[in-house]
Design a protein around this motif. Structure first.
Motif, PDB file in Angstrom:
ATOM      1  N   ALA A 275      35.906 -36.615 -24.054  1.00  0.00           N
ATOM      2  CA  ALA A 275      34.875 -37.473 -23.480  1.00  0.00           C
ATOM      3  C   ALA A 275      33.567 -37.220 -24.196  1.00  0.00           C
ATOM      4  O   ALA A 275      33.340 -36.137 -24.749  1.00  0.00           O
ATOM      5  CB  ALA A 275      34.722 -37.215 -21.985  1.00  0.00           C
ATOM      6  N   VAL A 276      32.712 -38.214 -24.177  1.00  0.00           N
ATOM      7  CA  VAL A 276      31.340 -38.083 -24.667  1.00  0.00           C
ATOM      8  C   VAL A 276      30.426 -38.489 -23.522  1.00  0.00           C
ATOM      9  O   VAL A 276      30.621 -39.542 -22.902  1.00  0.00           O
ATOM     10  CB  VAL A 276      31.081 -38.963 -25.899  1.00  0.00           C
ATOM     11  N   GLN A 277      29.448 -37.648 -23.230  1.00  0.00           N
ATOM     12  CA  GLN A 277      28.520 -37.942 -22.146  1.00  0.00           C
ATOM     13  C   GLN A 277      27.098 -37.789 -22.661  1.00  0.00           C
ATOM     14  O   GLN A 277      26.782 -36.828 -23.358  1.00  0.00           O
ATOM     15  CB  GLN A 277      28.762 -37.011 -20.959  1.00  0.00           C
ATOM     16  N   ALA A 278      26.269 -38.761 -22.321  1.00  0.00           N
ATOM     17  CA  ALA A 278      24.857 -38.740 -22.732  1.00  0.00           C
ATOM     18  C   ALA A 278      23.982 -38.593 -21.510  1.00  0.00           C
ATOM     19  O   ALA A 278      24.077 -39.392 -20.573  1.00  0.00           O
ATOM     20  CB  ALA A 278      24.518 -40.027 -23.480  1.00  0.00           C
ATOM     21  N   TRP A 279      23.129 -37.551 -21.518  1.00  0.00           N
ATOM     22  CA  TRP A 279      22.113 -37.374 -20.487  1.00  0.00           C
ATOM     23  C   TRP A 279      20.759 -37.637 -21.118  1.00  0.00           C
ATOM     24  O   TRP A 279      20.423 -37.055 -22.166  1.00  0.00           O
ATOM     25  CB  TRP A 279      22.117 -35.954 -19.935  1.00  0.00           C
TER      26      TRP A 279
END
Length: 306
Positions: A275-279
């Protein structure tokens, strides 16, 4: 906030302005090879020298020596050091609570007396020699795995350490399950990163970062990508096919209004369950004033990637 940590931004800018930087790819100099040390702690916290550099390791009492545990490695920013970075993020408490082996090594010292990691051409080997930190950290991980029963490896890096976490995911994807980068960036040229396997990525960026610009920029003559471009690169590397979905915002920074951090997750089509998650810390600076919720939320993301 620790005093020297607070000078990181100014030190990066001053060094970049004063020195002409060279690529840290093929020019990397050999680093001493780490090896397993008899001085590593079997419980509690101890600092040993591995590969010519100090490494602090914390082993929580909750770990069962007969069962494998995760390893989390924390990488400090330019001009900071391992102890200061741990003081800033406070991951020892998470190690105790979650039951992972926790290591925080020091980078090399440059001609200005600042510790650094030789991550990408943009950051942060500003003079010579330029150590092969990709190899050093890979061998450090192997040394720790030889001393402890480790089943998966996670990296967390801030600023220069965030750049280094991305570099490790590019070079040693076979060793690393997931990384979290705070106000760092990957290579500006996507072709310089060729991960052999998918690596889950948590990319945390402050929208008002005064040092590593949210919209991308350069240190010296070497460019680094924007927050959006960094996330897009890793979506491509992992083969993610969706446009992402928004998750509830997070309240992580004490001096900003509640739920200042927006979250977007990319999972559909990502290879190997990655997964790739951007905050995005809206209004956040290079060194945000985090509450303890930040360390908990980051480790939540990492430990969920198996």
């Amino acid at each position: 906030m620790p005093g020297r940590q607070g000078r990181t931004a100014r030190a990066v800018i001053a060094a970049a302005a004063a020195m002409a930087m060279t690529s840290c790819g093929s020019a990397d100099a050999p680093a001493p090879s780490p090896s397993a040390s008899a001085g590593l702690p079997t419980g509690g916290t101890g600092t040993v020298e591995i590969g010519g550099r100090p490494v602090t390791v914390h082993v929580p009492d909750s770990i069962d020596p007969g069962r494998a545990a995760p390893l989390v490695v924390l990488l400090h920013g330019y001009s900071s050091d391992a102890r200061e970075q741990e003081s800033y993020l406070g991951l020892t408490a998470e190690s105790d609570r979650r039951g992972f082996v926790y290591a925080y090594p020091d980078g090399s010292v440059d001609g200005r007396g600042n510790r650094f990691w030789n991550a990408t051409d943009a950051c942060c080997a500003f003079d010579s020699p330029q150590p092969d930190d990709s190899r050093y950290l890979s061998e450090l991980i192997s040394a720790l795995k030889a001393s402890y029963r480790i089943d998966r490896v996670y990296l967390i890096g801030h600023s220069n350490g965030g750049f280094m976490a991305f570099r490790m995911a590019c070079d040693h994807a076979d060793q690393i399950t997931a990384i979290a980068s705070l106000n760092g960036a990957s290579w500006n040229d996507p072709a310089r990163c060729r991960p052999s396997e998918p690596v889950s990525v948590l990319a945390v960026h402050s929208s008002a970062d005064e040092t590593i610009a949210f919209t991308g920029g350069a240190l010296g003559n070497n460019a680094y990508p924007s927050a959006a471009a960094t996330v897009s690169q890793w979506r491509d590397y992992n083969g993610c096919t969706d446009a992402g979905r928004d998750a509830p915002a997070l309240d992580l920074v004490t001096v900003l209004p509640a739920a200042e951090t927006s979250v977007r997750t990319f999972e559909r089509g990502c290879a190997g369950g990655s997964a790739v998650q951007a905050w995005t810390i809206n209004g956040g600076r290079h060194i945000p004033a985090f509450s303890s919720a930040f360390a908990a939320a980051v480790t939540d993301f990492l430990l969920a990637r198996t």
